[in-house]
Enzyme design. Structure first.
Site, short mmCIF file in Angstrom:
data_model
loop_
_atom_site.label_atom_id
_atom_site.label_comp_id
_atom_site.label_asym_id
_atom_site.label_seq_id
_atom_site.Cartn_x
_atom_site.Cartn_y
_atom_site.Cartn_z
NE ARG A 35 -54.43 87.32 40.22
CZ ARG A 35 -55.64 86.79 40.12
NH1 ARG A 35 -55.81 85.49 40.28
NH2 ARG A 35 -56.69 87.54 39.88
CG HIS A 81 -47.38 80.97 38.88
ND1 HIS A 81 -47.56 81.85 39.93
CD2 HIS A 81 -48.07 81.51 37.84
CE1 HIS A 81 -48.30 82.87 39.53
NE2 HIS A 81 -48.64 82.68 38.27
CE1 TYR A 126 -42.82 76.76 15.90
CE2 TYR A 126 -44.44 78.34 16.70
CZ TYR A 126 -44.13 77.23 15.94
OH TYR A 126 -45.11 76.59 15.25
#
Length: 750
Positions: A35, A81, A126
């Protein structure tokens, strides 16, 4: 029998200590390895690797159309993931921001944040994204046998364990991460410099950190601010893999204004302006008149500071701002990465690049071996096809006459299964005579490639040369000039508080009851100010608003307060006991102001005193500090300012009418103590409080000494004054009748 005592089969019993230790260790290893820390091979954390791989699988190359970021994030979460979408999208944003990544992997379209507020990016529904051309350096060799593949989280797909990076991205883009018990902070570097160091290390495997630092000058951030860490510290940082470095904003002068043109990495211009404005509001930057932000698309960083006048010391002002704002910042460096052995370790520059070159060399070897296997497989097929063309009629006859022609073909022409299969899959259009020529041409070409591949794979030197040439080519294609200049600078020093306060004339007034106030100007009638009932004027001292006001009390302790913080003389002031903590029963005797090296005469009415600088009397503590040692039964006399040590004489008188004029410079200069005897008084009379020294006066040449006795004044001047001259510590001479009881002395200009 309670249900707690049931011994269920198949249930493992463990002590809580053992279970929690194992659980925490498993968690910490997961965070470290899967990680938070980058891998030395591709310099990526798992989430970054999965984002780049998922984008390549979606066909989002540098030449494709942009696609919605939500599409990419959805693929990353669904396939590789299984974590939060916002964390994944934020990792993707950091890969796209040109002010966060030195060499961005993602080419974004839409609002991806700004240097002022990196987290102001639009939501993933967006924005649109595709991979940048630089991402080729991670992906171009992915399908060529170079990567180890591991199952994804649910075992339905495979993902690459490490991407086959063509350059040491671990240094180029750097990275930060906090694991369990360890962290990493790798600054970004310049591609050309790191590539040159790699090439040098390939040719000289025994090279030292100092050798590599001739190529790697230092980190290279995505900002044009200066790195001001000294060269020796940078080399030490690369030698140990640990340390820190400092960045400083760049500025230039323009029409009297200061223009800040580059900020340190990850510093917000808006925050810097806030920090400067806060100092201006607190009246701690009197030399700055105006502050504004003129940044735009053409000038991404343009902060304008307008000095109050052209007499302002610009380097001094900027040094203060560097020391007190984010215009100068420190960055931690900790080259902690997961190595090829799968273990985290802090590595120095040589270890890091040696290990990456080992990774790169193995990647190239695997790529060449994969290609060689394909070439040999194709040559094998071509050999079979050539046999078929040379015997085309018989091949057609066997196929027409046999239900299972493959074994017959294999037996008749000595073909392998793969060759026979390739013949059977031939299309009729490929049976032309021209095809035979094509096969022979392809065979020649592939044979040359096979020989070349075998030569490289069989020679360590040729393999190293290939790695070197590829690094040089990539550096030529993707490299750019250094952005962060390395300039050695002196450490920034914040200005002393007194230098930041306007220097205006004022007079500090102290009352008998210990109330203090500050009146503007030096022409102040301190005794004529209004005082509380029962209070009155005690002492006043002229000075400037950027100086310290020093007070002395009846125990010989001195205290200091910044003059600009004292209340205005328009009111009656405030009690000093509210700001200071004098001993019980102590009362304030006088106030002093001036430059740190100004001299004052401190004395007690037992006839002892010494000369002291104002600086020696300044104390930052509320409780002050003992400067004057007061004998038992003695009183502290108001301090007397010395204007000219060589020209002024010291006039001392006792209450019983003895006057002594001595050389002022005969008194010792001390930082603290009782002092030396100024005038002699019989000890019995001192003890009985029958005689004491009144406040002394300093008389310069041409001045008159006034002796005050009740309502009578006596002017002692010229030859008469000379009659009272004597050595310090003597009894002095008795004054004439009518002046046997002296109340005060003062020097006046006639």
């Amino acid at each position: 029998m309670s249900h707690y005592d049931l011994n269920l089969e198949g249930v493992e019993r463990l002590p809580l200590k053992t279970f929690t230790e194992k659980a925490y260790l498993d968690y910490s290893m997961y965070v470290i390895l899967d990680r938070a820390l980058p891998h030395v091979g591709d310099g990526l954390k798992p989430v970054q690797r999965r984002i780049i791989y998922a984008m390549s699988e979606l066909g989002l190359s540098a030449v494709s159309k942009h696609k919605k970021s939500a599409r990419t994030v959805g693929d990353v979460l669904g396939k590789f993931h299984p974590h939060g979408d916002s964390a994944c999208y934020e990792a993707m944003v950091l890969l796209a921001q040109p002010f966060s990544s030195r060499y961005p992997f993602v080419d974004g379209q839409g609002n991806w944040g700004s240097p002022d507020d990196p987290k102001s990016f639009a939501a993933m529904r967006y924005t649109e994204a595709r991979l940048s051309p630089y991402a080729q350096l991670l992906l171009s060799e992915l399908g060529q046998g170079t990567a180890d593949w591991v199952p994804n989280f649910d075992g339905t797909l495979e993902e690459p364990r490490v991407l086959p990076a063509r350059l040491p991205n671990v240094l180029l883009n750097g990275g930060t991460g906090i694991a369990v018990g360890m962290a990493t902070d790798i600054p970004p570097h310049n591609l050309r410099e790191v590539a040159a160091a790699c090439i040098h290390l390939l040719a000289h495997p025994e090279a030292s950190v100092e050798d590599l630092c001739r190529h790697v000058q230092g980190p290279d951030f995505p900002t044009e601010a200066e790195i001001i860490t000294p060269r020796r510290e940078l080399v030490a940082l690369y030698r140990t893999g640990n340390g820190s470095l400092r960045m400083r904003a760049r500025y230039e002068r323009e029409n009297g204004d200061i223009i800040i043109t580059a900020l340190p990495h990850q510093v917000s211009g808006a925050k810097v302006l806030e920090q400067i404005a806060a100092q201006m509001n607190a009246k701690k930057l009197p030399m700055v008149e105006d502050l504004r932000d003129e940044s735009d698309h053409e000038h991404p960083t343009r902060l304008v500071i307008t000095p109050r006048s052209n007499r302002v010391d610009i380097p001094g002002l900027m040094a203060h701002l560097f020391a007190t704002t984010d215009l100068e910042r420190s960055y931690r460096v900790n080259l902690n990465v997961i190595g090829l052995d799968g273990r985290p370790q802090v590595k120095n520059l040589v270890q890091l690049l040696t290990e990456w070159l080992s990774f790169r060399t193995e990647t190239v070897r695997r790529r060449l071996q994969w290609r060689l296997d394909k070439v040999e497989k194709r040559l094998h097929i071509l050999a079979g096809l050539l046999i078929a063309y040379l015997n085309i009629d018989e091949v057609i006859r066997i196929i027409r006459e046999h239900d299972e022609p493959k074994p017959v073909l294999m037996e008749r022409f000595g073909l392998t299964d793969a060759q026979a299969e390739a013949i059977l899959e031939l299309k009729l259009r490929h049976l032309a005579k021209l095809e035979e020529m094509k096969i022979r041409g392809e065979q020649d070409e592939l044979s040359r490639e096979r020989d070349q591949l075998r030569a490289i794979l069989g020679s360590g030197e040729l393999l190293r040369n290939l790695v070197r040439d590829e690094i040089a080519a990539d550096a030529e294609k993707f490299g750019d000039d250094r952005r962060s200049p390395i300039v050695e600078r002196a450490a920034a020093q914040a200005l002393d508080e007194s230098a930041l306060i306007p220097s205006e004339p004022l007079t500090v007034v102290l009352s008998r009851m210990g109330w203090v106030r500050a009146a503007k100007g030096h022409e102040v009638d301190a005794a004529g100010l209004s005082y509380k009932s029962g209070d009155g004027f005690l002492s006043a001292s002229p000075g400037r608003s950027n100086q310290q006001a020093v007070f002395i009390d009846s125990t010989g302790r001195t205290y200091a307060l910044a003059a600009h913080t004292l209340p205005s003389a328009r009111g009656q002031g405030e009690p000093l006991s509210g700001r200071l903590s004098p001993p019980d029963g102590a009362r304030f005797v006088g106030v002093m102001m001036g430059a740190p090296d100004d001299l004052y005469l401190l004395a007690t009415d037992h006839g002892y005193g010494f000369i002291c600088t104002l600086e020696d009397m300044i104390s930052r503590n509320r409780g002050g500090k003992v400067v004057l040692t007061v004998p038992e039964g003695a009183n502290v006399l108001p301090p007397v300012r010395i204007r000219d040590l060589e020209r002024q004489r010291l006039a001392a008188a006792t209450s019983d009418g003895y006057l002594l004029v001595t050389v002022l410079s005969d008194l010792p200069r001390m930082a603290r103590g009782k002092g030396n005897k100024i005038i002699s008084i019989p000890p019995a009379r001192l003890k009985a409080r029958e005689e004491w020294m009144v406040e002394p006066a300093l008389v310069a040449e041409g001045e008159v000494l006034n002796v005050v006795a009740g309502k009578k004044f006596k002017a002692v001047k010229g030859p008469e004054l000379e009659e009272y001259l004597g050595e310090r510590g003597r009894r002095g001479r008795k004054l004439p009748r009518g002046f046997q009881k002296v109340d005060a002395l003062n020097a006046v200009i006639p």
